[in-house]
Design an enzyme around this catalytic site. Structure first.
Site, PDB file in Angstrom:
ATOM      1  CG  ASP A  32      -1.859  -1.077   1.352  1.00  0.00           C
ATOM      2  OD1 ASP A  32      -2.249  -1.592   0.290  1.00  0.00           O
ATOM      3  OD2 ASP A  32      -2.260  -1.436   2.475  1.00  0.00           O
TER       4      ASP A  32
ATOM      5  CE1 TYR B  13       3.926  -6.863   3.619  1.00  0.00           C
ATOM      6  CE2 TYR B  13       3.292  -9.179   3.727  1.00  0.00           C
ATOM      7  CZ  TYR B  13       3.386  -7.987   3.022  1.00  0.00           C
ATOM      8  OH  TYR B  13       2.945  -7.933   1.730  1.00  0.00           O
TER       9      TYR B  13
END
Lengths: 250, 250
Positions: free
Chosen positions: A54, A115
């Site tokens: 994003d 992540y």
């Protein structure tokens, strides 16, 4: 002549970009990498990345591939990072490059992705971390967060932890292999690893864990959230700027 | 009525500022703190900082003081950080505030200051650290750097490690109590602590140690540099953006 294929490992500070993916505005990280490649190779290779990321999300180890006609490639593969970094803006760095078989695919071939999410848990934000950590001023109950984090590990329908995008909901089952929470002083890190992720899934998991950490939900809330398959029953999305795509494995 | 005096501990990302000190341009960190104080107190207090810091240098614990007429101060001192942080830009944070005796002076009263300097020692820079660490691509000999660092500790004439400013050269003797070098992967940190520092002294010490680390000078070069009292015989100034004023003690 033939075609050569290369894998790049790319790190970037996502603050100034609308994510990895090519944008009409040209402010995707991919646009910058393709612009640099176009200055090295006449054929203007396009790049395929492992993940979209994003707007505002960072990367330490995004993987990408590109192809180039063999006759255009006139340097050892090991020189590619230097050549590309000389052409890229300083907030994007190619960490390494390697020749890969033509069968390699950066998006479809991934085995797992890791992540990491940084939280700054202190009443006052550290100004040097303000673009790379989520400021959570209230004290967090790490024990409750760890209990809840363990409930995310395994194979689950993660529909309650994604921001609806039609196609993904046909197959919202994903497998997480790790979801852990560490603290060093005010610095809380979450590590989330899995075979694949739905849209904004990491940020929904982190947001939910932080809300559990300050008592908005009980430590045992996650199984019912997963079973409910309703986005509104889970927690908020954590802000993008705390998230780093840390590593992609094949 | 009387006067109240407060000590502030201030952290900032120096990237956008011309140092701590008030500037005609208004781009000193001090200008921002005084602007915030002027919105809290009619008397527009001025602030005295422990250190000037060069353009681009960061702070984790700069100390500062200001005075305010007692009748203007209508909150617990503990609320000052929240009140000021609501008015300050996000790259400046007041970490704490405490009432101090009128005899306290942030500049003249310091007992010791600690600076930390970050080096990123890897062929490729980490884009997330590019504004907070000096990129040194060549391998560093940490053993040589540690030998040299130890020679800075003690009471010395540091004339060879300052960028000439007339008045300081009348008394260029300073005492360092610590000068150490640590490595964690590509991350090399230097910690320098002393009673006081000459202008750009920290950056000259770090620049010299890094040049020793890649063999420009031998590990034993420091004593002769100190004895020579000639700026041209010592190493370069390390760039400002790797330096953090870490802590000031009274």
């Amino acid at each position: 002549m033939g075609t050569l294929k290369f894998k790049l490992t790319v790190a970037y500070d996502g603050s100034s970009y609308h994510g990895w993916q090519t944008q009409p505005s040209g402010r995707g990280v991919q646009d910058q990498v393709e612009r640099a490649l176009a200055r090295l190779f006449r054929s203007h290779p396009s790049v395929v990345g492992s993940s979209r990321t994003d707007a505002g999300v960072h990367a330490r180890g995004l993987a990408a591939h590109f192809e180039v006609p063999a006759e255009e490639f006139r340097m050892p593969a090991g020189h590619l990072p230097l050549a590309l970094n000389a052409l890229l803006p300083p907030d994007i760095r190619v960490r390494s490059a390697a020749r890969v078989p033509l069968a390699f695919h950066a998006r479809f071939g991934t085995r797992s992705k890791q992540y990491r999410y940084q939280v700054w848990n202190h009443p006052v934000m550290d100004p040097l971390r303000r673009n790379q950590a989520w400021h959570v001023p209230r004290p967090l109950d790490l024990a409750a967060m760890r209990t809840a984090a363990a409930d995310f590990v395994g194979r689950h329908d993660f529909r309650a932890f994604t921001t609806n995008r039609g196609t993904e909901l046909l197959d919202p089952v994903r497998t997480l292999t790790r979801c852990s929470v560490r603290r060093r002083g005010p610095h809380v890190s979450l590590i989330i690893e899995g075979e694949g992720f739905l849209y904004k899934m990491c940020r929904a998991i982190v947001g939910t864990l932080v809300q559990i950490g300050y008592g908005r939900y009980p430590a045992t809330a996650v199984p019912a959230m997963l079973a409910g398959k309703d986005r509104r029953q889970a927690g908020v999305n954590a802000p993008a700027h705390g998230l780093v795509l840390w590593q992609v494995s094949y």
